[in-house]
Design a protein around this motif. Structure first.
Motif, short mmCIF file in Angstrom:
data_model
loop_
_atom_site.label_atom_id
_atom_site.label_comp_id
_atom_site.label_asym_id
_atom_site.label_seq_id
_atom_site.Cartn_x
_atom_site.Cartn_y
_atom_site.Cartn_z
N ASN A 92 0.80 -1.23 0.00
CA ASN A 92 0.00 0.00 0.00
C ASN A 92 0.83 1.27 0.00
O ASN A 92 0.36 2.32 -0.46
CB ASN A 92 -0.91 -0.06 1.25
CG ASN A 92 -1.56 1.25 1.58
OD1 ASN A 92 -2.55 1.63 0.98
ND2 ASN A 92 -0.99 1.98 2.55
N ALA A 93 2.08 1.21 0.47
CA ALA A 93 2.89 2.43 0.60
C ALA A 93 2.99 3.15 -0.74
O ALA A 93 3.35 2.54 -1.75
CB ALA A 93 4.28 2.09 1.11
N GLY A 94 2.64 4.43 -0.75
CA GLY A 94 2.69 5.16 -2.01
C GLY A 94 2.82 6.65 -1.78
O GLY A 94 2.61 7.16 -0.67
N ILE A 95 3.18 7.35 -2.85
CA ILE A 95 3.30 8.81 -2.80
C ILE A 95 2.55 9.41 -3.99
O ILE A 95 2.33 8.74 -5.00
CB ILE A 95 4.79 9.27 -2.82
CG1 ILE A 95 5.53 8.69 -4.04
CG2 ILE A 95 5.49 8.86 -1.53
CD1 ILE A 95 6.96 9.23 -4.20
N GLY A 96 2.20 10.69 -3.84
CA GLY A 96 1.44 11.35 -4.91
C GLY A 96 2.33 12.24 -5.76
O GLY A 96 3.47 12.55 -5.41
N HIS A 97 1.77 12.64 -6.88
CA HIS A 97 2.47 13.57 -7.78
C HIS A 97 1.45 14.20 -8.72
O HIS A 97 0.58 13.51 -9.25
CB HIS A 97 3.52 12.81 -8.61
CG HIS A 97 4.31 13.70 -9.53
ND1 HIS A 97 3.97 13.92 -10.85
CD2 HIS A 97 5.42 14.42 -9.30
CE1 HIS A 97 4.84 14.75 -11.39
NE2 HIS A 97 5.74 15.07 -10.47
N GLY A 98 1.56 15.51 -8.90
CA GLY A 98 0.69 16.18 -9.86
C GLY A 98 1.44 17.31 -10.52
O GLY A 98 1.98 18.18 -9.81
N ALA A 99 1.52 17.29 -11.83
CA ALA A 99 2.23 18.37 -12.54
C ALA A 99 1.99 18.24 -14.04
O ALA A 99 1.93 17.11 -14.55
CB ALA A 99 3.73 18.28 -12.28
N PRO A 100 1.87 19.36 -14.73
CA PRO A 100 1.88 19.28 -16.19
C PRO A 100 3.22 18.68 -16.63
O PRO A 100 4.23 18.82 -15.92
CB PRO A 100 1.78 20.75 -16.63
CG PRO A 100 1.23 21.47 -15.44
CD PRO A 100 1.73 20.73 -14.24
#
Ligand SMILES: NC(=O)c1ccc[n+]([C@@H]2O[C@H](COP(=O)([O-])OP(=O)(O)OC[C@H]3O[C@@H](n4cnc5c(N)ncnc54)[C@H](O)[C@@H]3O)[C@@H](O)[C@H]2O)c1
Length: 284
Positions: free
Chosen positions: A98-106
């Motif tokens: 389940n361990a995860g990280i997010g990311h958001g970018a054009p």
């Protein structure tokens, strides 16, 4: 005398569970629910303080938990972790990767390092978990289940999330392929696909460009409108119980766009473009 309800509450009695990313959010909630239902839970997180806190919370309520500090991007460390769990308990009934990280970018604001870091945790971390645990689970002499946290983004990728969606679609594919491969050998696999969940992930995500400029608003939105991770935990265990290959959670967030996409990928994509333009208007 035990009621049907209380029996249901102890449906993991005598079972061994492993949860990564157990120090916060969805992992913390599934770990606590598993312990409440009777499992001994091996909690793993890169953040030692948070995972020890969750262990203490579980023990305070009479549950059984062991805390491990683990960076899932370190293949050798994951192997040592699996060896330690099997040395102590000789079987794993539920593996929640389940361990995860997010990311958001054009894309023009995304860096190569972003790709490497997010793929490292959200994809390679899962690959290392499968490699270390599944062969041991095949040998343990009893049936078991793998629950992989993917995302709604793995079913219906949104604009501005190319990096994140890549990893989550990969986890859906990994889970489906492994379920087909392992089903006849006693291991079923579920890809958990949460929608908008009120956890620390958005605050802790790398966000850049015009998406980064609205990170505070997104944090606010997830806090106010996000579903509780406790709801996701209950639906995740329901998915395991019913051996679902894909477990959306909550249904009302994930299903509408997924259904639109399955009926008409073209209509889904038109909607996708429009939502992005509305939420994150570009200069041109
Ligand atoms: N919150 C949402 O809206 C949402 C939606 C869809 C999918 N997800 C997925 O759910 C999973 C859990 O996220 P969350 O929302 O609970 O976030 P969270 O930030 O609350 O929890 C994630 C946990 O993972 C740990 N972690 C991060 N990198 C790690 C590493 N390399 N090794 C070990 N532990 C590590 C963090 O320390 C943290 O405790 C993630 O895979 C995420 O992508 C979340």
């Amino acid at each position: 005398m035990a009621t049907a309800g209380s029996l249901q509450q102890r449906d993991y009695a005598g079972k061994i569970a492993v949860v990564t990313g157990a120090g916060s959010g969805i992992g913390r909630s599934t770990a606590k629910l598993l312990a409440q239902r009777g499992a001994k839970v091996h909690l793993a997180d890169i953040n030692a303080e948070s995972v020890e806190k969750v262990r203490d919370e579980i023990r305070l309520t009479g549950g059984d938990a062991v805390a491990h500090t683990l960076d899932t991007t370190d293949a050798d460390a994951v192997e040592v972790f699996a060896a330690a769990v099997f040395a102590e308990d000789s079987a794993v009934d539920l593996l929640h990767s389940n361990a995860g990280i997010g990311h958001g970018a054009p894309i023009e604001d995304t860096t190569i390092e972003d790709w490497r870091r997010v793929i490292g945790v959200n994809l390679m971390g899962f690959a290392y978990m499968m490699q270390a645990f599944v062969p041991r689970m095949l040998e343990q002499g009893r049936d078991s289940h793998v629950l992989n946290t993917a995302s709604m983004a793995g079913l219906t990728p949104s604009a501005g999330m190319a990096v994140y969606a890549t990893t989550k679609a990969a986890v859906v594919g990994m889970s489906e392929a492994l379920d087909a491969e392992l089903g006849s050998r006693g291991i079923r696999v579920t890809a958990l696909c949460p929608g908008i969940i009120d956890t620390a992930i958005v605050k802790d995500s790398t966000m850049r460009g015009r998406i980064g400029a609205r990170q505070d608003k997104l944090v606010d939105f997830y806090r106010k409108r996000g579903t509780s991770p406790d709801v996701v935990a209950r639906q995740a265990l329901d998915g395991v119980k019913h051996k679902r290959i894909i477990q959306p959670s909550p249904y009302h967030q994930v299903m509408p766009m997924w259904i639109v996409k399955r009926i008409s990928p073209r209509a889904y994509q038109a909607l996708n473009r429009r939502v992005f333009k509305l939420l994150f208007p570009a200069g041109r």
